[in-house]
Design a protein around this motif. Structure first.
Motif, PDB file in Angstrom:
ATOM      1  N   ASP A 178     -40.804  24.899 -60.364  1.00 52.19           N
ATOM      2  CA  ASP A 178     -40.853  25.912 -61.424  1.00 52.19           C
ATOM      3  C   ASP A 178     -42.257  26.471 -61.579  1.00 52.19           C
ATOM      4  N   HIS A 179     -42.340  27.685 -62.142  1.00 53.09           N
ATOM      5  CA  HIS A 179     -43.667  28.285 -62.310  1.00 53.09           C
ATOM      6  C   HIS A 179     -43.646  29.441 -63.307  1.00 53.09           C
ATOM      7  N   GLY A 180     -43.219  29.157 -64.534  1.00 53.46           N
ATOM      8  CA  GLY A 180     -43.245  30.185 -65.581  1.00 53.46           C
ATOM      9  C   GLY A 180     -42.377  31.387 -65.221  1.00 53.46           C
ATOM     10  N   PHE A 181     -42.847  32.563 -65.607  1.00 52.34           N
ATOM     11  CA  PHE A 181     -42.037  33.786 -65.399  1.00 52.34           C
ATOM     12  C   PHE A 181     -42.434  34.472 -64.089  1.00 52.34           C
ATOM     13  N   ASN A 182     -42.401  33.716 -62.978  1.00 54.11           N
ATOM     14  CA  ASN A 182     -42.599  34.343 -61.659  1.00 54.11           C
ATOM     15  C   ASN A 182     -41.466  35.321 -61.411  1.00 54.11           C
ATOM     16  N   ALA A 183     -41.632  36.166 -60.396  1.00 49.82           N
ATOM     17  CA  ALA A 183     -40.704  37.277 -60.193  1.00 49.82           C
ATOM     18  C   ALA A 183     -39.250  36.834 -60.069  1.00 49.82           C
ATOM     19  N   PRO A 210     -42.064  38.879 -49.144  1.00 45.42           N
ATOM     20  CA  PRO A 210     -43.297  38.236 -48.673  1.00 45.42           C
ATOM     21  C   PRO A 210     -44.399  38.161 -49.725  1.00 45.42           C
ATOM     22  N   LEU A 211     -44.301  38.936 -50.801  1.00 46.01           N
ATOM     23  CA  LEU A 211     -45.307  38.782 -51.863  1.00 46.01           C
ATOM     24  C   LEU A 211     -44.987  37.581 -52.739  1.00 46.01           C
ATOM     25  N   HIS A 212     -43.802  37.012 -52.543  1.00 47.57           N
ATOM     26  CA  HIS A 212     -43.346  35.868 -53.359  1.00 47.57           C
ATOM     27  C   HIS A 212     -42.997  34.711 -52.422  1.00 47.57           C
ATOM     28  N   GLY A 213     -41.776  34.266 -52.411  1.00 49.65           N
ATOM     29  CA  GLY A 213     -41.453  33.066 -51.630  1.00 49.65           C
ATOM     30  C   GLY A 213     -41.526  33.261 -50.127  1.00 49.65           C
ATOM     31  N   LYS A 261     -52.998  42.006 -46.202  1.00 55.20           N
ATOM     32  CA  LYS A 261     -52.906  40.901 -47.166  1.00 55.20           C
ATOM     33  C   LYS A 261     -52.795  39.607 -46.365  1.00 55.20           C
ATOM     34  N   ILE A 262     -53.592  38.612 -46.706  1.00 57.04           N
ATOM     35  CA  ILE A 262     -53.525  37.322 -46.015  1.00 57.04           C
ATOM     36  C   ILE A 262     -52.497  36.458 -46.743  1.00 57.04           C
ATOM     37  N   MET A 263     -51.404  36.195 -46.061  1.00 56.07           N
ATOM     38  CA  MET A 263     -50.270  35.502 -46.674  1.00 56.07           C
ATOM     39  C   MET A 263     -50.620  34.067 -47.066  1.00 56.07           C
ATOM     40  N   GLY A 264     -50.182  33.680 -48.287  1.00 55.80           N
ATOM     41  CA  GLY A 264     -50.502  32.343 -48.781  1.00 55.80           C
ATOM     42  C   GLY A 264     -51.772  32.316 -49.586  1.00 55.80           C
ATOM     43  N   PHE A 265     -52.361  33.523 -49.816  1.00 58.89           N
ATOM     44  CA  PHE A 265     -53.607  33.574 -50.602  1.00 58.89           C
ATOM     45  C   PHE A 265     -53.458  34.497 -51.805  1.00 58.89           C
ATOM     46  N   GLY A 266     -54.162  34.161 -52.851  1.00 57.20           N
ATOM     47  CA  GLY A 266     -54.156  34.984 -54.058  1.00 57.20           C
ATOM     48  C   GLY A 266     -53.017  34.592 -54.977  1.00 57.20           C
ATOM     49  N   HIS A 267     -53.138  35.006 -56.227  1.00 57.24           N
ATOM     50  CA  HIS A 267     -52.086  34.702 -57.201  1.00 57.24           C
ATOM     51  C   HIS A 267     -52.275  35.580 -58.422  1.00 57.24           C
ATOM     52  N   ARG A 268     -51.151  36.043 -58.990  1.00 61.03           N
ATOM     53  CA  ARG A 268     -51.224  36.883 -60.176  1.00 61.03           C
ATOM     54  C   ARG A 268     -51.820  36.118 -61.351  1.00 61.03           C
ATOM     55  N   GLU A 269     -51.537  34.856 -61.463  1.00 60.08           N
ATOM     56  CA  GLU A 269     -52.035  34.069 -62.606  1.00 60.08           C
ATOM     57  C   GLU A 269     -53.324  33.303 -62.250  1.00 60.08           C
ATOM     58  N   PRO A 291     -53.190  24.758 -58.650  1.00 57.01           N
ATOM     59  CA  PRO A 291     -53.217  23.278 -58.599  1.00 57.01           C
ATOM     60  C   PRO A 291     -52.260  22.694 -57.567  1.00 57.01           C
ATOM     61  N   ARG A 292     -51.190  23.426 -57.285  1.00 55.91           N
ATOM     62  CA  ARG A 292     -50.232  22.931 -56.281  1.00 55.91           C
ATOM     63  C   ARG A 292     -50.841  23.013 -54.876  1.00 55.91           C
ATOM     64  N   ALA A 293     -51.629  24.070 -54.663  1.00 59.29           N
ATOM     65  CA  ALA A 293     -52.280  24.212 -53.349  1.00 59.29           C
ATOM     66  C   ALA A 293     -53.271  23.070 -53.144  1.00 59.29           C
ATOM     67  N   PRO A 339     -56.229  29.839 -51.766  1.00 61.52           N
ATOM     68  CA  PRO A 339     -54.836  29.677 -51.326  1.00 61.52           C
ATOM     69  C   PRO A 339     -53.891  29.395 -52.497  1.00 61.52           C
ATOM     70  N   ASN A 340     -52.642  29.789 -52.353  1.00 62.10           N
ATOM     71  CA  ASN A 340     -51.610  29.426 -53.330  1.00 62.10           C
ATOM     72  C   ASN A 340     -50.676  28.402 -52.694  1.00 62.10           C
ATOM     73  N   VAL A 341     -49.630  28.047 -53.385  1.00 62.92           N
ATOM     74  CA  VAL A 341     -48.750  26.946 -52.950  1.00 62.92           C
ATOM     75  C   VAL A 341     -48.165  27.208 -51.566  1.00 62.92           C
ATOM     76  N   ASP A 342     -48.002  28.472 -51.206  1.00 67.33           N
ATOM     77  CA  ASP A 342     -47.327  28.791 -49.946  1.00 67.33           C
ATOM     78  C   ASP A 342     -48.195  28.602 -48.712  1.00 67.33           C
ATOM     79  N   PHE A 343     -49.508  28.377 -48.905  1.00 65.48           N
ATOM     80  CA  PHE A 343     -50.349  28.226 -47.709  1.00 65.48           C
ATOM     81  C   PHE A 343     -50.250  26.816 -47.125  1.00 65.48           C
ATOM     82  N   ALA A 355     -35.784  23.969 -53.961  1.00 66.66           N
ATOM     83  CA  ALA A 355     -36.456  23.337 -55.104  1.00 66.66           C
ATOM     84  C   ALA A 355     -36.336  24.204 -56.354  1.00 66.66           C
ATOM     85  N   ARG A 356     -36.559  25.516 -56.186  1.00 67.70           N
ATOM     86  CA  ARG A 356     -36.647  26.420 -57.351  1.00 67.70           C
ATOM     87  C   ARG A 356     -35.315  26.611 -58.061  1.00 67.70           C
ATOM     88  N   ILE A 357     -34.218  26.272 -57.408  1.00 72.24           N
ATOM     89  CA  ILE A 357     -32.907  26.406 -58.072  1.00 72.24           C
ATOM     90  C   ILE A 357     -32.876  25.543 -59.330  1.00 72.24           C
TER      91      ILE A 357
HETATM   92  C1  SDX Z   1     -45.753  32.780 -55.039  1.00 73.99           C
HETATM   93  O1  SDX Z   1     -45.941  34.377 -59.682  1.00 73.99           O
HETATM   94  C2  SDX Z   1     -45.800  33.154 -59.268  1.00 73.99           C
HETATM   95  O2  SDX Z   1     -45.937  32.192 -60.022  1.00 73.99           O
HETATM   96  C3  SDX Z   1     -45.371  33.010 -57.802  1.00 73.99           C
HETATM   97  C4  SDX Z   1     -45.390  31.609 -57.240  1.00 73.99           C
HETATM   98  C5  SDX Z   1     -44.313  30.735 -57.841  1.00 73.99           C
HETATM   99  O3  SDX Z   1     -44.470  29.491 -57.806  1.00 73.99           O
HETATM  100  O4  SDX Z   1     -43.248  31.304 -58.222  1.00 73.99           O
HETATM  101  O5  SDX Z   1     -46.662  31.007 -57.459  1.00 73.99           O
HETATM  102  C6  SDX Z   1     -45.126  31.623 -55.725  1.00 73.99           C
HETATM  103  O6  SDX Z   1     -45.135  33.793 -54.887  1.00 73.99           O
HETATM  104  C7  SDX Z   1     -47.196  32.700 -54.622  1.00 73.99           C
HETATM  105  C8  SDX Z   1     -47.722  34.022 -54.014  1.00 73.99           C
HETATM  106  C9  SDX Z   1     -47.198  34.145 -52.583  1.00 73.99           C
HETATM  107  N1  SDX Z   1     -47.579  35.497 -52.033  1.00 73.99           N
HETATM  108  C10 SDX Z   1     -48.553  35.633 -51.135  1.00 73.99           C
HETATM  109  O7  SDX Z   1     -49.253  34.708 -50.722  1.00 73.99           O
HETATM  110  C11 SDX Z   1     -48.710  37.055 -50.608  1.00 73.99           C
HETATM  111  C12 SDX Z   1     -50.193  37.426 -50.502  1.00 73.99           C
HETATM  112  N2  SDX Z   1     -50.774  37.511 -51.854  1.00 73.99           N
HETATM  113  C13 SDX Z   1     -50.931  38.808 -52.431  1.00 73.99           C
HETATM  114  O8  SDX Z   1     -49.972  39.760 -52.065  1.00 73.99           O
HETATM  115  C14 SDX Z   1     -51.275  38.721 -53.916  1.00 73.99           C
HETATM  116  O9  SDX Z   1     -52.304  37.826 -54.066  1.00 73.99           O
HETATM  117  C15 SDX Z   1     -50.197  38.382 -54.930  1.00 73.99           C
HETATM  118  C16 SDX Z   1     -48.996  39.216 -54.748  1.00 73.99           C
HETATM  119  C17 SDX Z   1     -49.829  36.940 -54.828  1.00 73.99           C
HETATM  120  C18 SDX Z   1     -50.782  38.631 -56.314  1.00 73.99           C
HETATM  121  O10 SDX Z   1     -51.034  39.963 -56.352  1.00 73.99           O
HETATM  122  P1  SDX Z   1     -51.649  40.742 -57.611  1.00 73.99           P
HETATM  123  O11 SDX Z   1     -51.853  39.850 -58.783  1.00 73.99           O
HETATM  124  O12 SDX Z   1     -50.829  41.965 -57.791  1.00 73.99           O
HETATM  125  O13 SDX Z   1     -53.097  41.078 -57.109  1.00 73.99           O
HETATM  126  P2  SDX Z   1     -53.469  42.396 -56.343  1.00 73.99           P
HETATM  127  O14 SDX Z   1     -52.518  42.635 -55.197  1.00 73.99           O
HETATM  128  O15 SDX Z   1     -53.639  43.486 -57.335  1.00 73.99           O
HETATM  129  O16 SDX Z   1     -54.870  41.987 -55.699  1.00 73.99           O
HETATM  130  C19 SDX Z   1     -56.067  42.128 -56.432  1.00 73.99           C
HETATM  131  C20 SDX Z   1     -57.124  42.360 -55.354  1.00 73.99           C
HETATM  132  C21 SDX Z   1     -56.779  43.524 -54.425  1.00 73.99           C
HETATM  133  O17 SDX Z   1     -57.987  44.042 -53.923  1.00 73.99           O
HETATM  134  P3  SDX Z   1     -58.365  45.557 -54.263  1.00 73.99           P
HETATM  135  O18 SDX Z   1     -57.234  46.394 -53.704  1.00 73.99           O
HETATM  136  O19 SDX Z   1     -58.435  45.625 -55.798  1.00 73.99           O
HETATM  137  O20 SDX Z   1     -59.677  45.759 -53.561  1.00 73.99           O
HETATM  138  O21 SDX Z   1     -57.206  41.190 -54.484  1.00 73.99           O
HETATM  139  C22 SDX Z   1     -56.805  41.566 -53.175  1.00 73.99           C
HETATM  140  C23 SDX Z   1     -56.054  42.873 -53.287  1.00 73.99           C
HETATM  141  O22 SDX Z   1     -56.182  43.616 -52.073  1.00 73.99           O
HETATM  142  N3  SDX Z   1     -55.911  40.522 -52.690  1.00 73.99           N
HETATM  143  C24 SDX Z   1     -55.813  40.151 -51.423  1.00 73.99           C
HETATM  144  C25 SDX Z   1     -54.848  39.144 -51.415  1.00 73.99           C
HETATM  145  N4  SDX Z   1     -54.403  38.933 -52.657  1.00 73.99           N
HETATM  146  C26 SDX Z   1     -55.064  39.812 -53.442  1.00 73.99           C
HETATM  147  N5  SDX Z   1     -56.450  40.574 -50.317  1.00 73.99           N
HETATM  148  C27 SDX Z   1     -56.091  39.961 -49.158  1.00 73.99           C
HETATM  149  N6  SDX Z   1     -55.177  38.978 -49.068  1.00 73.99           N
HETATM  150  C28 SDX Z   1     -54.535  38.557 -50.172  1.00 73.99           C
HETATM  151  N7  SDX Z   1     -53.644  37.600 -50.073  1.00 73.99           N
END
Ligand code: SDX
Length: 375
Positions: A186-191, A220-223, A255-263, A269-271, A309-313, A336-338
């Motif tokens: 679980d992870h709050g109000f994820n998409a 790919p922006l989520h699971g 976008k580098i997959m497995g990196f970054g997070h909205r929150e 902490p999971r990563a 990194p986030n949990v998916d990396f 798991a998320r079910i």
């Molecule tokens: C999950 O919400 C949850 O809780 C989800 C989750 C859960 O348990 O349910 O935690 C599981 O979905 C984790 C996230 C898995 N997705 C990815 O790993 C995909 C790659 N990550 C990105 O697409 C992004 O980080 C998000 C979607 C996760 C978050 O995006 P945001 O909050 O909309 O941030 P953003 O896209 O506006 O990025 C802000 C800046 C941008 O730079 P600028 O355009 O302002 O210059 O950071 C950059 C982005 O380009 N950035 C990245 C990046 N993530 C953000 N740049 C390169 N690689 C990345 N991964």
């Protein structure tokens, strides 16, 4: 553009209340029903955490044993669903096949017309119990393999691995896999969870909400990121290639997959938990290539963009080291998320208000209608 009422992607907007999980970016912490994820990974099991989410408290031994046996009793799925899986195109996407399975399962649920709290709990338990069969049967059938029936001597996660791979995992692999499931619950109000809540807020049913959630999780922006992250690591190939690969990707705005997070902006902490496990499993299996490659990707992303990194990396290369097919990683997230999705849907239905936000209209206004032959 942000106004007092509008934030793109609802970033930073509180869309409701919950008592199920607390994502705390200030403290880099995640709690399920008040229990810290670190404590649960250290001491609990997926089954116990699923009970905690659905029932709202940790079970005592009697409740735990009864829940585990209930999950085992509910593991089978109707033969008609298995027959339907045989009609699907070979090598179909496992998340699309999961949607087919859930849609068919809804038709045979004895509680399908009952949306009382207790009926919803029974449906939640059935969904948790049946996801392993829905995922592994559709996957194996679509790849021309015989299905593997569940083994009642195995726990939930290890039984999934047995049904997927046809061989029983050792206790260490089962422990690491179970830990990853706990992190994914679980992870709050994820998409995907929010999609599920929006769906049942119309008083639609838990199966329909689950279909909405699976659709959202696939992206790919989520699971879907855990699969994309492993494909990226395979493309990078080695620790020596990693820095240049990342710099080139960033230069082309990838976008580098497995990196970054909205929150989380200073670490998921999971990563952290799973990266440690990634190091351990790499050591135990004598294959440090992917962990080392991942470490260089991580260091480069941190240095260049301060993005962590986030949990998916870490799950990506942990599952790869376990020999799991890459296209099954996102269904594992759903496995798991079910438990989280159904808990949120029950919470929504127990105290419902239709979720219907406003839209900020930016189109034309009061345009004169001109007859077609004069346009
Ligand atoms: C999950 O919400 C949850 O809780 C989800 C989750 C859960 O348990 O349910 O935690 C599981 O979905 C984790 C996230 C898995 N997705 C990815 O790993 C995909 C790659 N990550 C990105 O697409 C992004 O980080 C998000 C979607 C996760 C978050 O995006 P945001 O909050 O909309 O941030 P953003 O896209 O506006 O990025 C802000 C800046 C941008 O730079 P600028 O355009 O302002 O210059 O950071 C950059 C982005 O380009 N950035 C990245 C990046 N993530 C953000 N740049 C390169 N690689 C990345 N991964």
């Amino acid at each position: 553009m942000k106004t007092a009422e509008y934030s793109p992607g609802l970033e930073g907007i509180i869309a409701g209340t919950t008592t199920i999980s607390h994502v705390n970016p200030e403290r880099n912490s995640l709690m399920y029903r008040g229990y810290d994820i670190k404590d649960l990974v250290q001491n609990s099991t997926f089954e116990e955490v699923a009970y905690l989410m659905i029932r709202g408290h940790l079970p005592n031994q009697g409740e735990y044993d009864a829940f585990c046996s209930q999950l085992k009793q509910e593991r089978s799925i109707p033969q008609t669903i298995i027959e339907t899986f045989k009609t699907l195109p070979a090598k179909s996407n496992p998340m699309d096949m999961l949607k087919v399975g859930v849609a068919l399962l809804a038709l045979s649920d004895p509680d399908k017309d009952d949306d009382s709290h207790e009926a919803n709990v029974r449906k939640a338990i059935r969904l948790v119990a049946k996801f392993p069969a829905l995922i592994t049967y559709s996957y194996r059938i679509s790849r021309g393999q015989e299905i593997v029936q569940p083994d009642a001597s195995l726990g939930h996660g290890e039984n999934f691995l047995y049904m997927l791979l046809g061989k029983k995992p050792d206790s260490y692999i089962s422990h690491v896999f179970d830990s990853s499931l706990i992190c994914y619950v679980d992870h709050g109000f994820n998409a995907s969870t929010f999609a599920a809540r929006v769906t049942v807020s119309t008083l639609s049913d838990i199966y329909s909400g689950t279909l909405s959630a699976i659709g959202a999780l696939k992206g790919p922006l989520h699971g879907g990121a855990n699969e994309e992250a492993m494909k990226m690591l395979l493309e990078v190939g080695s620790p020596e290639n990693a820095e240049a690969w990342v710099l080139d990707a960033l230069a082309t705005k990838k976008k580098i997959m497995g990196f970054g997070h909205r929150e989380y902006k200073t670490g998921d902490p999971r990563a952290a938990i799973l990266t440690e496990m990634g190091a351990e499993i790499s050591e135990k299996l004598g294959d440090a290539r992917w962990y080392k490659t991942a470490s260089v990707v991580e260091a480069t992303m941190n240095r260049e963009k301060q993005i962590l990194p986030n949990v998916d990396f870490p799950t990506s290369y942990i599952y790869y080291l376990m020999g799991l097919p890459i296209e099954i990683y996102t269904p594992i997230f759903a496995l798991a998320r079910i438990a989280g999705w159904t808990s949120h849907m029950i919470e929504q239905l127990d105290n419902n208000r239709l979720i219907r936000p406003k839209a900020l209209y930016e189109g034309p206004q009061h345009v004169e209608y001109v007859a077609r032959d004069r346009r």
